[in-house]
Scaffold this motif. Structure first.
Motif, short mmCIF file in Angstrom:
data_model
loop_
_atom_site.label_atom_id
_atom_site.label_comp_id
_atom_site.label_asym_id
_atom_site.label_seq_id
_atom_site.Cartn_x
_atom_site.Cartn_y
_atom_site.Cartn_z
N ILE A 98 0.83 -1.11 0.09
CA ILE A 98 -0.15 0.12 0.21
C ILE A 98 0.78 1.30 0.08
N ASN A 99 1.97 1.20 0.71
CA ASN A 99 2.89 2.38 0.58
C ASN A 99 3.28 2.45 -0.76
N LYS A 100 3.96 1.49 -1.37
CA LYS A 100 4.37 1.74 -2.76
C LYS A 100 3.37 2.17 -3.66
N LEU A 101 1.92 1.89 -3.48
CA LEU A 101 0.96 2.55 -4.14
C LEU A 101 0.64 3.97 -4.11
N LEU A 102 0.69 4.33 -2.56
CA LEU A 102 0.48 5.81 -2.01
C LEU A 102 1.53 6.61 -2.83
N ALA A 103 2.62 6.03 -2.92
CA ALA A 103 3.65 6.83 -3.80
C ALA A 103 3.46 7.45 -4.82
N ARG A 104 2.59 6.61 -5.46
CA ARG A 104 2.32 7.34 -7.27
C ARG A 104 1.01 7.55 -7.35
N LYS A 105 0.01 7.11 -6.67
CA LYS A 105 -1.29 7.62 -6.68
C LYS A 105 -1.96 8.24 -5.44
N ASN A 106 -3.12 8.87 -5.49
CA ASN A 106 -3.63 9.67 -4.48
C ASN A 106 -4.61 8.58 -3.51
N LYS A 107 -4.94 9.08 -2.39
CA LYS A 107 -5.44 7.74 -1.34
C LYS A 107 -6.97 7.63 -1.75
N ASN A 108 -7.60 8.16 -2.72
CA ASN A 108 -8.81 7.74 -3.13
C ASN A 108 -8.80 6.53 -3.91
N VAL A 109 -7.69 6.72 -5.04
CA VAL A 109 -7.38 5.54 -5.85
C VAL A 109 -6.78 4.54 -5.17
N ALA A 110 -5.97 4.60 -4.18
CA ALA A 110 -5.32 3.49 -3.25
C ALA A 110 -6.44 3.09 -2.62
N ALA A 111 -7.31 3.66 -1.99
CA ALA A 111 -8.48 2.95 -1.21
C ALA A 111 -9.31 2.21 -2.05
N VAL A 112 -9.41 2.44 -3.36
CA VAL A 112 -10.36 1.59 -4.27
C VAL A 112 -9.35 0.23 -4.46
#
Length: 341
Positions: A296-310
């Motif tokens: 999830i941290n790797k995802l948050l590094a390149r996407k905003n939180k709403n996209v990461a939540a979905v």
């Protein structure tokens, strides 16, 4: 005349029936009162019966299955293309009879009484939560007319309202009204707590539900709602189908060999999708305390939180499918897929 397939257009009191034989020829058009439904079908030879997955459909499906019939439920949007003329009960029943015989039709699993009982708890709880939110907004709106501003949230209202009701600069009738609204708000809180206790009890008694709560972002409420709604997860071919059923995959608008992906489809059960996304947001909130190599941290590094939540909700839905279809499996936080390895 042997009836092989029947389509039933369900209603509250009057049901329309359309039956065909093995050659697809119409041999039955009949309107039945609710009181005559069971009497009619118990005398009929076992056949294939199609119904739309709407109110009371699961009840009638269980009753007809007990009589030896094969019952299949379909989503209404999949039946609509088979309606030939203007919408009426006769045309709807004929369309249902036609749709249920299609080999590539998608069907809805029949829910058990236990599943419907658990879902009833969730629906009633959801109604109380909505009523409580509306009550809080009404209190804040009424107070703002008197120049009293309260921050959003139940905590702020519960903290400030008792002292506001003691203020002498407010009319006595208005303070009496605030007391009634506050009592009603506390009553809603009590009702929600009782619903939570009932859901928690069912969760503790279910080993599968407890297993699902091992997934970060899934608690007792989400786990019980998933179990009661999904039923047999083997009805889905893979985890992606379950995620698509929940509306957590992109919509497509592709043509001419060019793939165009849009936002999430938001199909399926809004309640389940909301629970999964809110649970994912809770995980993201504390993601900073996890190791730097966390997915999830790797995802948050390149996407905003709403996209990461979905994305995390989508991933959790796929994990749920694996745990439900493979009873011996348990959630492993350190699991690495073979492809990634």
């Amino acid at each position: 005349m042997k009836i092989t397939t029947i389509g039933i257009d369900l209603a509250k009191t009057v049901f329309q029936i359309h039956g065909v034989d093995s050659h697809g020829k119409t041999v039955l058009r009949k309107k039945l009162d609710r009181s005559r439904m069971l009497e009619f079908f118990i005398k009929l030879e076992p056949c294939l019966i199609g119904m739309e997955a709407c109110g009371s459909a699961h009840y009638w499906a269980r009753k007809l299955v007990e009589m030896g019939h094969t019952v299949k439920l379909m989503a209404p949007q999949f039946v609509k293309p088979y309606v030939k003329t203007n919408k009426n009960d006769v045309a709807d029943a004929e369309a249902i009879c036609e749709a249920v015989s299609r080999p590539n039709m998608r069907f809805v699993p029949i829910k058990t009484e236990l599943q419907q009982a658990v879902l009833s708890l969730h629906r009633v709880r959801q109604g109380f939560v909505r009523a409580r939110t509306a009550q809080c907004n009404q209190i804040r709106g009424l107070l703002s007319e008197f120049g009293v501003i309260i921050a959003p949230g139940r905590t702020s209202i519960a903290k400030r309202l008792p002292e506001i009701m003691e203020r002498t600069d407010l009319p006595g009738s208005f303070r009496h009204l605030l007391q009634r609204l506050y009592d009603q708000l506390k009553g809603l809180d009590q009702q929600i707590d009782e619903m939570d206790a009932n859901i928690e009890q069912w969760h503790r008694e279910s080993e599968v539900s407890r297993k699902l709560t091992e997934i970060p972002g899934i608690g007792p409420i989400t786990a019980t709602a998933l179990l009661a709604s999904i039923g047999d997860a083997k009805n889905f071919k893979n985890g992606r189908q379950l995620a698509a059923w929940l509306g957590l995959v992109p919509r497509q608008h592709s043509s001419g060999g060019k793939s165009v992906l849009l936002g999430i489809s938001k199909r399926g059960d809004t309640y389940l999708r909301t629970l999964l996304i809110h649970g994912a947001r809770a995980v993201i909130r504390f993601a900073d305390s996890k190791p730097s190599n966390c997915w999830i941290n790797k995802l948050l590094a390149r996407k905003n939180k709403n996209v990461a939540a979905v994305a995390l909700a989508n991933k959790n839905a796929r994990i749920v499918w694996v745990l439900l279809t493979q009873q011996e499996q348990r959630f492993r936080p350190d699991y690495v897929p073979a492809v990634a390895a």
